[in-house]
Design a protein around this motif. Structure first.
Motif, PDB file in Angstrom:
ATOM      1  N   SER A  85     -10.750  -2.089   7.050  1.00  0.00           N
ATOM      2  CA  SER A  85     -11.082  -1.788   6.050  1.00  0.00           C
ATOM      3  C   SER A  85     -12.506  -0.822   6.007  1.00  0.00           C
ATOM      4  N   THR A  86     -12.595   0.346   5.645  1.00  0.00           N
ATOM      5  CA  THR A  86     -13.935   1.123   5.264  1.00  0.00           C
ATOM      6  C   THR A  86     -14.603   0.875   4.007  1.00  0.00           C
ATOM      7  N   ASP A  94     -10.848   2.409   2.051  1.00  0.00           N
ATOM      8  CA  ASP A  94      -9.603   2.596   2.628  1.00  0.00           C
ATOM      9  C   ASP A  94      -9.383   1.301   3.246  1.00  0.00           C
ATOM     10  N   LYS A  96      -6.310  -0.185   6.109  1.00  0.00           N
ATOM     11  CA  LYS A  96      -4.900   0.030   6.698  1.00  0.00           C
ATOM     12  C   LYS A  96      -4.818  -0.918   7.914  1.00  0.00           C
TER      13      LYS A  96
END
Length: 153
Positions: A85-86, A94, A96
């Motif tokens: 996670s950003t 974000d 992924k």
């Protein structure tokens, strides 16, 4: 015991990266791979945490660091299916799953001492032959490499 007392409380991350669902036995491989012992920003490392999806898991929170494409590619070999996670301004921007790609170039060293990639200045190329067990096959000599045998370039 109250629910809040049962959970690990960690300060929220303003900006940076959270790497979650790391297999517990791979947490410190990820730390070493990313060179986290050499950075000066705050890092939170949790290992052997209970998980609904896994028997146990690890999590790493890195303040003010955003992973490069190359770092994600290398992580996919060491710990496939981790969740990254950003975080920006305390919000997830974000999220992924870092999956093992079909082909891995220039990341893994071939374990066959006779392989041309160990004698010539050339990029290694591996095809994933078993995604579940993380078994790779060298495209030059056809040697299979299991996850336990993987050595990064």
């Amino acid at each position: 015991m109250e629910k809040g007392k049962q959970e690990l409380m960690v300060a929220a991350l303003k900006n940076g990266t959270v790497i979650d669902h790391i297999p517990s036995d791979k947490v410190f491989d990820v730390v070493n791979l990313l060179g986290l012992t050499k950075i000066e920003t705050p890092i939170t490392i949790g290992a052997n945490l209970s998980s609904h999806k896994m028997t146990s898991k690890g999590i790493i929170k890195i303040s003010d660091k955003f992973l490069t494409t190359d770092e994600c590619r290398r992580l996919s070999v060491v710990a496939p299916n981790i969740v990254m996670s950003t975080i920006r301004d305390y919000s997830v921007v974000d999220k992924k799953t870092i999956e093992l790609p079909d082909t891995i170039r220039g990341t893994v060293r071939c374990g066959n001492p006779k392989c041309i990639t160990n004698h010539e200045p050339m990029e290694t190329v591996f095809d994933v032959v078993n995604r579940e067990k993380c078994i790779l096959r060298c495209r030059y000599c056809n040697k299979d490499v299991s996850q336990e045998e993987i050595k990064l370039v």
